[in-house]
Scaffold this motif. Structure first.
Motif, PDB file in Angstrom:
ATOM      1  N   GLY A  68     -23.773  36.580   7.111  1.00  0.00           N
ATOM      2  CA  GLY A  68     -22.660  37.053   7.925  1.00  0.00           C
ATOM      3  C   GLY A  68     -22.980  38.349   8.643  1.00  0.00           C
ATOM      4  N   ARG A  69     -23.804  39.175   8.006  1.00  0.00           N
ATOM      5  CA  ARG A  69     -24.209  40.455   8.606  1.00  0.00           C
ATOM      6  C   ARG A  69     -25.273  40.254   9.683  1.00  0.00           C
ATOM      7  N   GLY A  70     -25.932  39.063   9.658  1.00  0.00           N
ATOM      8  CA  GLY A  70     -26.942  38.748  10.669  1.00  0.00           C
ATOM      9  C   GLY A  70     -28.356  39.095  10.259  1.00  0.00           C
ATOM     10  N   SER A  71     -28.615  39.259   8.953  1.00  0.00           N
ATOM     11  CA  SER A  71     -29.944  39.655   8.483  1.00  0.00           C
ATOM     12  C   SER A  71     -30.613  38.502   7.726  1.00  0.00           C
ATOM     13  N   ALA A  72     -31.471  37.756   8.406  1.00  0.00           N
ATOM     14  CA  ALA A  72     -32.171  36.631   7.790  1.00  0.00           C
ATOM     15  C   ALA A  72     -33.173  37.105   6.736  1.00  0.00           C
ATOM     16  N   LYS A  73     -33.870  38.207   7.031  1.00  0.00           N
ATOM     17  CA  LYS A  73     -34.893  38.735   6.130  1.00  0.00           C
ATOM     18  C   LYS A  73     -34.277  39.179   4.800  1.00  0.00           C
ATOM     19  N   ALA A  74     -33.138  39.859   4.864  1.00  0.00           N
ATOM     20  CA  ALA A  74     -32.463  40.322   3.640  1.00  0.00           C
ATOM     21  C   ALA A  74     -31.940  39.152   2.821  1.00  0.00           C
ATOM     22  N   ALA A  75     -31.462  38.101   3.490  1.00  0.00           N
ATOM     23  CA  ALA A  75     -30.978  36.917   2.783  1.00  0.00           C
ATOM     24  C   ALA A  75     -32.114  36.257   2.005  1.00  0.00           C
ATOM     25  N   LYS A  76     -33.249  36.133   2.642  1.00  0.00           N
ATOM     26  CA  LYS A  76     -34.423  35.522   2.002  1.00  0.00           C
ATOM     27  C   LYS A  76     -34.905  36.358   0.820  1.00  0.00           C
ATOM     28  N   PHE A  77     -34.912  37.674   0.986  1.00  0.00           N
ATOM     29  CA  PHE A  77     -35.352  38.566  -0.090  1.00  0.00           C
ATOM     30  C   PHE A  77     -34.407  38.489  -1.287  1.00  0.00           C
ATOM     31  N   SER A  78     -33.113  38.402  -1.036  1.00  0.00           N
ATOM     32  CA  SER A  78     -32.141  38.333  -2.125  1.00  0.00           C
ATOM     33  C   SER A  78     -32.314  37.051  -2.944  1.00  0.00           C
ATOM     34  N   VAL A  79     -32.695  35.953  -2.286  1.00  0.00           N
ATOM     35  CA  VAL A  79     -32.951  34.687  -2.996  1.00  0.00           C
ATOM     36  C   VAL A  79     -34.091  34.866  -3.990  1.00  0.00           C
ATOM     37  N   LYS A  80     -35.170  35.520  -3.560  1.00  0.00           N
ATOM     38  CA  LYS A  80     -36.329  35.734  -4.433  1.00  0.00           C
ATOM     39  C   LYS A  80     -35.964  36.581  -5.644  1.00  0.00           C
ATOM     40  N   VAL A  81     -35.196  37.641  -5.435  1.00  0.00           N
ATOM     41  CA  VAL A  81     -34.849  38.561  -6.525  1.00  0.00           C
ATOM     42  C   VAL A  81     -33.942  37.885  -7.551  1.00  0.00           C
ATOM     43  N   VAL A  82     -32.907  37.196  -7.091  1.00  0.00           N
ATOM     44  CA  VAL A  82     -31.970  36.579  -8.024  1.00  0.00           C
ATOM     45  C   VAL A  82     -32.633  35.434  -8.788  1.00  0.00           C
ATOM     46  N   ALA A  83     -33.516  34.666  -8.134  1.00  0.00           N
ATOM     47  CA  ALA A  83     -34.200  33.561  -8.806  1.00  0.00           C
ATOM     48  C   ALA A  83     -35.140  34.081  -9.893  1.00  0.00           C
ATOM     49  N   THR A  84     -35.881  35.133  -9.599  1.00  0.00           N
ATOM     50  CA  THR A  84     -36.806  35.715 -10.574  1.00  0.00           C
ATOM     51  C   THR A  84     -36.060  36.289 -11.763  1.00  0.00           C
ATOM     52  N   THR A  85     -34.974  36.987 -11.517  1.00  0.00           N
ATOM     53  CA  THR A  85     -34.179  37.585 -12.594  1.00  0.00           C
ATOM     54  C   THR A  85     -33.594  36.516 -13.508  1.00  0.00           C
ATOM     55  N   SER A  86     -33.019  35.478 -12.922  1.00  0.00           N
ATOM     56  CA  SER A  86     -32.407  34.404 -13.710  1.00  0.00           C
ATOM     57  C   SER A  86     -33.450  33.666 -14.539  1.00  0.00           C
ATOM     58  N   LEU A  87     -34.603  33.398 -13.962  1.00  0.00           N
ATOM     59  CA  LEU A  87     -35.668  32.693 -14.682  1.00  0.00           C
ATOM     60  C   LEU A  87     -36.162  33.512 -15.873  1.00  0.00           C
ATOM     61  N   THR A  88     -36.283  34.818 -15.709  1.00  0.00           N
ATOM     62  CA  THR A  88     -36.729  35.689 -16.807  1.00  0.00           C
ATOM     63  C   THR A  88     -35.772  35.611 -17.995  1.00  0.00           C
ATOM     64  N   LEU A  89     -34.478  35.689 -17.724  1.00  0.00           N
ATOM     65  CA  LEU A  89     -33.493  35.566 -18.799  1.00  0.00           C
ATOM     66  C   LEU A  89     -33.527  34.179 -19.424  1.00  0.00           C
ATOM     67  N   GLY A  90     -33.765  33.162 -18.607  1.00  0.00           N
ATOM     68  CA  GLY A  90     -33.847  31.794 -19.112  1.00  0.00           C
ATOM     69  C   GLY A  90     -34.978  31.604 -20.100  1.00  0.00           C
ATOM     70  N   VAL A  91     -36.116  32.202 -19.830  1.00  0.00           N
ATOM     71  CA  VAL A  91     -37.268  32.104 -20.740  1.00  0.00           C
ATOM     72  C   VAL A  91     -36.948  32.765 -22.080  1.00  0.00           C
TER      73      VAL A  91
END
Length: 498
Positions: A328-351
């Motif tokens: 919504g803010r118009g930042s494609a790069k920030a959206a992509k970066f946020s996906v990487k961070v949240v996926a890595t964090t969730s996977l770590t807790l899952g392990v």
């Protein structure tokens, strides 16, 4: 020689500059990760605790009912896992369109639209809840028709009626949660959920055992505990907690319902197909020999898995909010970066949780039952439970990305193919034809989830985020209503953009 010395110094200087540049890049990356983690946990932390507490209402009720009787436990598990999960999936799915709309509108700074979207969602979701009432009224014949044990289905008739007030509480709970988390204001929901959970434990013990009201006492406590946070959320929103996004009730909420309904139906199809997947597992188990023990053991495992799933759903919400806000803010790069961070964090807790549940095994079953055969059955299923928990750490995050970007209809097709054309047929093959029973059904369905996760990873990896930004901006601008001063012609103070 002097020339060589100068060249060495120049090279060393160049190396030092390169090293300094790399260090600065690393520092910048670390700083970006820390900033993103802060934004992530502002949404995920309260979201996890709230979902944990909300889900805890039904699990705590199951724990108390498990000490009332085995048949009551099986009936409650059947209603909770089949009928309530079905209704929950429909309501949550229909409400999740609000997550996309509010997140993208907030990122685009169209603050006044959040309140209108919330009211539109109430109209759609409450109408849906009314349509679901017959499921609870006719639960016994429905479960009997599905091949469940007649004695368990008969006991479930009384229990199912207690769940009707609960589904209406979900209609408000889900929508308020999505509205507030889009603004990163969902901490108030966490405080109210903590109060609700504490009251439920106390009231269930008091009503069920001290006053000896049994099943009626536990269910009364659960209904009361479900509605207390909703009244608190209403007070927070209506009394000035969200001054930018809530002004008043507006007749504009009744306009443009069809586009919102269409997105709600796509969201509903996507999430329902996921949430009903475990329901199929329980229904198939109910057709096996010694169904009561199998259902009791499986329902305990599914509820434990559900507890952990609340963590994953917190990350789903965080992924949705971060992606939708940045699009919504118009930042494609920030959206992509946020996906990487949240996926890595969730996977770590899952392990971490994967290892914990492999160690604990059947001992956790004593929280729900004293039946030795049920405890042993839970221990036998615990490795599958641990692997399910590990898979839960990735798949919901990808679904959250889909909700944030508005891909619900695409994911619905993926879910049909992976769950219902791969997972369930494999489960039937392994469980009934090969003879692995509950284990076989569960393994087959886990393979379906694994395929779905891989497909969503590929879709996310190949996404053109610049294109997603354009689509998000087109959506929010299409439905934007400009705030204006109140007048006699427009008492709600809102004028549509021409």
């Amino acid at each position: 020689m002097e020339k060589d010395l100068k060249e060495k110094l120049i090279r060393r200087g160049g190396d030092d500059q390169q090293q300094q540049g790399e260090e600065e890049e690393e520092e910048t990356l670390v700083k970006k990760i820390l900033v993103e983690q802060k934004k992530l946990w502002v949404v995920a932390g309260p979201g996890i605790f709230t979902r944990f507490s909300t889900f805890g209402l039904t699990v705590i009720s199951q724990a108390f009912i498990g000490h009332i009787g085995a048949t009551e436990l099986a009936a409650y598990a059947l209603i909770g896992t089949v009928v309530l999960r079905f209704a929950n999936g429909v309501i949550l799915g229909m409400a999740s369109a609000l997550e996309t709309l509010c997140g993208q509108a907030y990122g685009a700074k169209q603050y006044n639209m959040l309140g209108i979207y919330l009211q539109r969602s109430w109209i759609i979701v409450l109408s849906t809840a009314v349509c679901l009432i017959p499921l609870f009224i006719f639960a016994e014949p429905i479960l009997t028709l599905l091949g469940q044990d007649p004695s368990i289905a008969s006991t479930s008739r009384t229990i199912s009626l207690w769940f009707i007030p609960l589904i209406f509480s979900y209609a408000f709970s889900f929508t308020f949660q999505m509205y507030l988390q889009a603004q990163s204001k969902n901490i108030v929901i966490a405080y109210l959920a903590a109060l609700s959970l504490s009251l439920h434990v106390l009231l269930s013990w008091l009503l069920a055992f001290k006053l000896q009201l049994g099943l009626a006492g536990v269910m009364s406590s659960m209904i009361l505990a479900a509605w207390i946070p909703i009244f608190g959320q209403m007070a927070f929103v209506f009394c000035g907690g969200c001054p930018l996004t809530w002004t008043r009730f507006s007749t504009r909420a009744f306009e443009d319902l069809w586009p919102v309904l269409r997105l709600s139906l796509s969201s509903g199809a996507m999430l329902c197909l996921e949430l009903w997947y475990n329901t199929i597992l329980v229904l198939l188990t109910g057709n096996m020999k010694n169904a009561q023990t199998a259902i009791d053991a499986l329902s305990i495992c599914i509820n434990i898995n559900g507890w952990e799933m609340m963590i994953s759903l917190g990350f789903l919400a965080a992924a949705s909010v971060r992606v939708s806000n940045e699009l919504g803010r118009g930042s494609a790069k920030a959206a992509k970066f946020s996906v990487k961070v949240v996926a890595t964090t969730s996977l770590t807790l899952g392990v971490i949780l994967f290892v914990v549940f492999l160690v604990v095994r059947e001992r956790i079953a004593y929280l729900f039952t004293k039946e030795t055969d049920v405890v042993e059955a839970v221990g036998d299923l615990s490795p599958l439970l641990a692997f399910s928990i590990l898979m839960n750490s990735v798949q919901p995050v990808l679904s959250g990305v889909a909700v944030g970007a508005g891909w619900q209809s695409v994911v619905a097709y993926v879910n049909v193919a992976c769950y219902y054309l791969i997972g369930i047929p494999l489960g039937v093959l392994l469980g009934f034809l090969i003879g692995y029973q509950v284990k076989g059904i569960w393994i087959g369905m886990m393979l379906g989830t694994a395929v779905q996760t891989v497909v969503l990873m590929i879709i996310t990896w190949r996404t053109d985020w610049d294109k997603q930004v354009n689509m998000a901006l087109a959506r929010v601008n299409k439905w934007f209503i400009r705030p204006a001063a109140a007048s006699e012609e427009d008492p709600n103070g809102i004028t549509a953009v021409s």
